[in-house]
Design an enzyme around this catalytic site. Sequence first.
Site, short mmCIF file in Angstrom:
data_model
loop_
_atom_site.label_atom_id
_atom_site.label_comp_id
_atom_site.label_asym_id
_atom_site.label_seq_id
_atom_site.Cartn_x
_atom_site.Cartn_y
_atom_site.Cartn_z
N ALA A 65 0.86 -1.18 0.00
CA ALA A 65 0.00 0.00 0.00
C ALA A 65 0.90 1.23 0.00
O ALA A 65 2.04 1.17 0.46
CB ALA A 65 -0.87 0.00 1.25
N GLU A 133 4.83 -5.17 6.96
CA GLU A 133 4.08 -4.13 7.70
C GLU A 133 4.59 -3.93 9.12
O GLU A 133 4.58 -2.82 9.64
CB GLU A 133 2.58 -4.48 7.73
CG GLU A 133 1.87 -4.35 6.39
CD GLU A 133 1.95 -5.60 5.54
OE1 GLU A 133 2.75 -6.52 5.85
OE2 GLU A 133 1.19 -5.67 4.55
N1 COA Z 1 4.55 3.21 -0.65
C1 COA Z 1 4.93 4.38 -1.18
N2 COA Z 1 6.01 4.52 -1.95
C2 COA Z 1 6.75 3.44 -2.19
C3 COA Z 1 6.43 2.18 -1.66
C4 COA Z 1 5.27 2.09 -0.86
N3 COA Z 1 4.86 0.92 -0.35
N4 COA Z 1 7.37 1.30 -2.06
C5 COA Z 1 8.23 1.98 -2.81
N5 COA Z 1 7.87 3.28 -2.89
C6 COA Z 1 8.55 4.37 -3.62
C7 COA Z 1 9.77 4.87 -2.85
O1 COA Z 1 9.39 5.79 -1.85
C8 COA Z 1 10.53 5.50 -3.99
O2 COA Z 1 9.96 6.74 -4.32
P1 COA Z 1 10.90 8.07 -4.50
O3 COA Z 1 11.76 7.72 -5.69
O4 COA Z 1 9.91 9.15 -4.77
O5 COA Z 1 11.69 8.20 -3.24
C9 COA Z 1 10.27 4.58 -5.17
O6 COA Z 1 9.06 3.88 -4.85
C10 COA Z 1 11.35 3.54 -5.39
O7 COA Z 1 11.55 2.83 -4.19
P2 COA Z 1 12.99 2.69 -3.45
O8 COA Z 1 12.73 2.46 -2.01
O9 COA Z 1 13.84 3.85 -3.80
O10 COA Z 1 13.56 1.39 -4.17
P3 COA Z 1 14.58 0.34 -3.54
O11 COA Z 1 14.97 -0.57 -4.65
O12 COA Z 1 15.68 1.03 -2.80
O13 COA Z 1 13.74 -0.50 -2.45
C11 COA Z 1 11.81 -1.74 -1.65
C12 COA Z 1 12.66 -1.31 -2.87
C13 COA Z 1 10.60 -2.45 -2.19
C14 COA Z 1 12.64 -2.70 -0.79
C15 COA Z 1 11.45 -0.48 -0.83
O14 COA Z 1 10.87 0.47 -1.73
C16 COA Z 1 10.43 -0.74 0.24
O15 COA Z 1 10.79 -1.26 1.30
N6 COA Z 1 9.14 -0.37 0.02
C17 COA Z 1 8.11 -0.45 1.02
C18 COA Z 1 7.67 -1.87 1.21
C19 COA Z 1 6.62 -1.95 2.29
O16 COA Z 1 6.86 -1.70 3.45
N7 COA Z 1 5.41 -2.37 1.87
C20 COA Z 1 4.32 -2.55 2.76
C21 COA Z 1 3.54 -1.30 2.90
S1 COA Z 1 2.15 -1.58 3.94
#
Ligand code: COA
Length: 258
Positions: A65, A133
């Site tokens: 999300a 989460e």
């Molecule tokens: N919500 C909002 N934005 C998100 C997102 C999420 N769940 N997951 C990724 N993004 C965004 C990042 O903020 C980033 O945006 P920006 O470029 O404007 O800063 C973009 O997507 C790319 O993500 P980034 O974190 O830079 O890529 P990464 O390769 O370093 O890491 C993940 C990838 C998936 C490991 C990391 O993005 C992450 O941990 N995401 C959240 C996962 C999560 O907790 N999901 C459950 C939510 S309830």
Amino acid sequence: MSYKTILFEVEGSIATLTFNRPEKLNALNAEMFAEIREVLDKVASDPQLRVLILTGQGRAFIAGADVRAFLDLDPLSARRFVEVAHELAFQMEGLEIPVIAAVNGFALGGGCEMAMACDIIYASEEARFGQPEINLGIIPGFGGTQRLARLVGKIAAKEMCLTGRIIDAQEAKNMGLVARVFPGAALMEETLKMARSLAEKSRGALKTLKRVMDQGLEVDLRTGCTLEMDGFALCFASPDAREGATAFLEKRPPRFGS
Ligand code: COA
């Protein structure tokens, strides 16, 4: 019809919904929920469609999300937010046709949960699954605490949800979450191959099979077997059952009508 956060394409009897916010790793927001819901309504009312494929644009299936939206949530709006998500999952499970998740990258939080509401999960070698989460100080809210345990068992599911650990495609396959793993370049081709094969089968029998298996997992064994007996009997209300047997005996491919 064009959408802002998803792509929707139909080729013959196979529909493909692609999550399309690649710059945010396809994080789910309210607009995306609304657009997915619209597509599911469309799919549900189109008798020509026989398979739905879900996949993601870029390096994610869905990275969860949209965390930004969490900043504004209070208990009431949080409850409404997850109600919408749960409705969507049940709507997808309730579709008469098989739904395949072709997981091309990150399937985290709501992404893992979206995949688990599908009938089949295929993954690329690059796919990653998890319910992170807990690392945000919350718990899964889109069915993760319930569907993951039902799919892989309580111990493996609790370990994933409590630690928020992210697993790769092979580990997901080993625990029974993923049906098959393909090299990234082959994922869509292999998924389409399976979808075409499913599209040749009896639509009525597939619908009954989905219902009997999904409902059967929620009840005791005897009740589940009763569902199976009733479903088996129902198959014989369609000419497809006779066609299937006749085609087998005549050593030719069946031509199912339903
Ligand atoms: N919500 C909002 N934005 C998100 C997102 C999420 N769940 N997951 C990724 N993004 C965004 C990042 O903020 C980033 O945006 P920006 O470029 O404007 O800063 C973009 O997507 C790319 O993500 P980034 O974190 O830079 O890529 P990464 O390769 O370093 O890491 C993940 C990838 C998936 C490991 C990391 O993005 C992450 O941990 N995401 C959240 C996962 C999560 O907790 N999901 C459950 C939510 S309830």
